[in-house]
Every structure is written in structure tokens, then in C-alpha cells.
Scaffold this active site. Structure first.
Site, mmCIF file in Angstrom:
data_model
loop_
_atom_site.group_PDB
_atom_site.id
_atom_site.type_symbol
_atom_site.label_atom_id
_atom_site.label_comp_id
_atom_site.label_asym_id
_atom_site.label_seq_id
_atom_site.Cartn_x
_atom_site.Cartn_y
_atom_site.Cartn_z
ATOM 1 C CD GLU A 152 -2.406 1.204 2.814
ATOM 2 O OE1 GLU A 152 -3.240 2.099 3.042
ATOM 3 O OE2 GLU A 152 -2.119 0.315 3.640
ATOM 4 C CG PHE A 153 1.752 5.506 -2.245
ATOM 5 C CD1 PHE A 153 3.112 5.621 -2.487
ATOM 6 C CD2 PHE A 153 0.999 6.657 -2.046
ATOM 7 C CE1 PHE A 153 3.710 6.875 -2.530
ATOM 8 C CE2 PHE A 153 1.588 7.908 -2.091
ATOM 9 C CZ PHE A 153 2.946 8.019 -2.337
ATOM 10 C CB ILE A 154 0.814 5.483 3.535
ATOM 11 C CG1 ILE A 154 0.144 4.136 3.808
ATOM 12 C CG2 ILE A 154 0.321 6.533 4.531
ATOM 13 C CD1 ILE A 154 0.422 3.566 5.195
ATOM 14 C CG ASP A 199 14.619 -0.732 13.579
ATOM 15 O OD1 ASP A 199 15.262 -0.098 14.434
ATOM 16 O OD2 ASP A 199 14.971 -0.780 12.381
#
Length: 330
Positions: free
Chosen positions: A129-131, A234
């Protein structure tokens, strides 16, 4: 490291198409079924299972020091693609599974992983998914609450560890399931890093002192109840952002199930303020002895930075070890 305006991933093989089901079991010894390696498997997936009929633009969006990152704009929306030309899909597997597990908690926003596979010329890719990121890292109190909600929702009945090993930076992170947290953290976190420092630098001093700390680690956990919580693993400033609505987004994880306090091990370069911790402890109350354990969780990441980037981080790691040994009268 992460690229601007996107969510990242880092390990893998073939993922199912939408919807993605993190509850599926993937044994360490059995690789994912790979996508068929066509001329361009990224384009093939986007134009079939990605539901697009045309790719209108491909643009570089930077990336970390290990991978290349691109934005694919299509008539079905945008996708984020990360590639590595020299490392096989196994590198992406753990991170992809981690993103999927975090996504499944329905708590804090993470980029949804769609597909991982091999590149026909060597290397690997991940599609997710592109956010669209906002202009800031968002509200710290909201970030704290959402992170605590993820820890509360993400539980394991297998103990401490993860279904696959993954990486912390480019260092292998061993996630063998272990029923006892102190044993897991001593052996698979501190012990692994100390042995790496011994092998890499011949650092017998930090190794010997670190071994003494490991043997006495249980003293920091007396009368503490520890549940295996899903950790990002992380969480530093480069892996924290917000979407265009200001909601917090975390990405590029090194997930495993562990003591929730271990999530703050990168706090020395995460920029967490008082409002973050207040928000977090509203949902996950602070446990007795929290302050005494904070440094031992930072130690893992200082040791990893020492192993990755050299002696500049050795003094911080050694100082923590020496302080604990002094407090233990060892």
C-alpha cells in the site's frame, strides 16, 4: 531507513492477493511459494491482481541504504514498490509478515503488504500500500495510545519470538520461539550481538562483561508479569510518520513477540516525549521497575549499532553494561 511518502517492507516471497491474511502459518524451514518470474513480475501483478488496467507513472521516492523504492501510479490508485537487486526474497519475508501482523491488529496504521517475490534478473521485490505522508510525525500522545493498543491486541500463544527470523537493520535477528522472556532476550538479543562483536572485532572485554550481565538478567524482572506482545521492533524516528489526516503511521519493522517495554529500546533516537509515554501508559499501565529496565533494552540496539557502524557506539553499550554490573555488585 525509510522513504518519504510511503510505507516500507523488508523480507519475503509470494504473498496472497487482497485480502492479506497474517494468521496464515509460514514455517521457517519452508519458503513461500514464489510468484511466477515473468519479464516484469511487478507490472504483471499490478495489472492483474492489483486491479489496474494501466500504469500511468513510475517515480523514484528514494529509500534506505539497502533498497530502492518507487511509487507506481495507476488507474486503480498508487502502490509502493521496494526492490533489492542483490538479495533474494527471503530478506523481505520477516518484515512483510510483521507488517501483516501489525495490520491485523487494527490499531495503528501500517502499510498493507500485497506481494513479495523474486526478480527474474536476481534480487527481490515487495509491493505494498502507498501511504501519502503528512507534514509531521503527528500527535505524540495519539502515537503512544495507538502503539499501546497494538501491544494489547497483538498476542501470541507460542511464547516469545516470531514465525520467521528477520533483520534489525541488516543484522540477522533470531526469533526462535522461547517460553521464557529472560532466556529469549539474553540468548537471542544480547547474546547474539555480543558474539557478533567478539567475532567481528575480537572484543573479548565487552563479551565477557556482557555475559555476566546476561547471567544476572533475571534480577531486573523479579515479580514482573510479562506477556508476549507484538512489537514493531525497530521504532526510531525514521520509522514513524503520519498520514495526510495526521494519524500516526509506523513502518519498516523488525517484528517479534516480546515484553512490551522492549519497544522503547530505540528511544535514544526516536524522540519520544512525555506526552507519548503518558498516552502509552493510559492504555498499558507502567510496570514496577520500568526505569531500571529501560537501559537493558537500549543496550540491544547500541550493540547492534556497534556491530553495524563501528566503535562510535561501543562506549554507550559498555557504559550500560558497567552500570548494571556495578548495581548488581558484580
Amino acid at each position: 531507513m525509510v522513504a518519504a511518502h510511503v510505507g516500507l517492507i523488508s523480507s519475503g516471497c509470494c504473498f496472497p492477493s487482497l485480502p492479506w491474511f497474517p494468521s496464515l502459518s509460514f514455517p521457517k524451514t519452508k519458503p513461500f511459494v514464489m510468484a511466477a518470474s515473468g519479464e516484469d513480475p511487478i507490472r504483471e501483478w499490478i495489472l492483474s491482481e492489483g486491479k489496474a488496467t494501466q500504469i500511468t507513472r513510475i517515480s523514484s521516492v528514494g529509500g534506505g541504504c539497502i533498497n530502492l523504492a518507487s511509487r507506481y501510479d495507476t488507474d486503480a490508485g498508487s502502490f509502493f514498490v521496494k526492490t533489492n537487486r542483490s538479495i533474494g526474497p527471503s530478506m523481505f519475508e520477516g518484515e512483510a509478515l510483521g507488517l501483516g501482523a501489525m495490520y491485523e491488529t487494527k490499531s495503528i496504521r501500517v502499510p498493507r503488504p500485497f506481494k513479495v517475490g523474486p526478480l527474474p534478473t536476481g534480487g527481490s521485490y515487495i509491493i505494498m500500500e502507498f501511504i501519502e505522508f503528512g507534514r509531521s510525525r503527528g500527535d505524540q500522545a495519539v502515537l503512544g495510545r495507538k502503539l499501546a493498543e497494538m501491544h494489547k491486541a497483538g498476542k501470541s500463544d507460542k511464547g516469545f519470538g516470531f514465525d520467521v527470523d528477520n533483520t534489525i537493520g541488516s543484522t540477522p535477528q533470531i526469533n526462535t520461539w522461547t517460553s521464557d522472556w529472560v532466556k529469549f532476550y539474553a540468548e537471542h538479543r544480547l547474546g547474539y550481538q555480543l558474539k557478533l562483536a567478539l567475532d567481528q572485532y575480537g572484543d573479548s572485554t565487552i563479551y565477557a562483561k556482557g555475559e555476566k550481565l546476561m547471567k544476572n538478567l533475571g534480577r531486573l524482572f523479579e515479580n514482573v508479569e510479562i506477556e508476549p506482545c507484538l512489537l514493531h521492533g525497530d521504532l526510531w524516528s525514521g520509522n514513524i510518520s503520519s498520514d495526510k489526516n495526521g494519524e500516526p503511521v509506523i513502518l519498516d519493522p523488525a517484528c517479534y513477540y516480546g515484553h512490551n517495554e522492549a519497544e522503547f529500546g530505540m528511544s535514544w533516537c526516536a524522540g519520544f516525549g512525555g506526552s507519548f509515554y503518558n498516552g502509552y501508559f493510559e492504555v498499558m499501565p507502567k510496570q514496577a521497575g520500568f526505569e531500571k529496565r529501560r537501559d537493558v533494552y537500549m543496550l540491544y540496539h547500541y550493540l547492534n549499532h556497534y556491530n553495524l557502524f563501528g566503535s562510535g557506539y561501543r562506549s554507550s553499550a559498555m557504559s550500560i553494561i558497567d552500570d548494571y554490573l556495578r548495581n548488581f555488585n558484580i
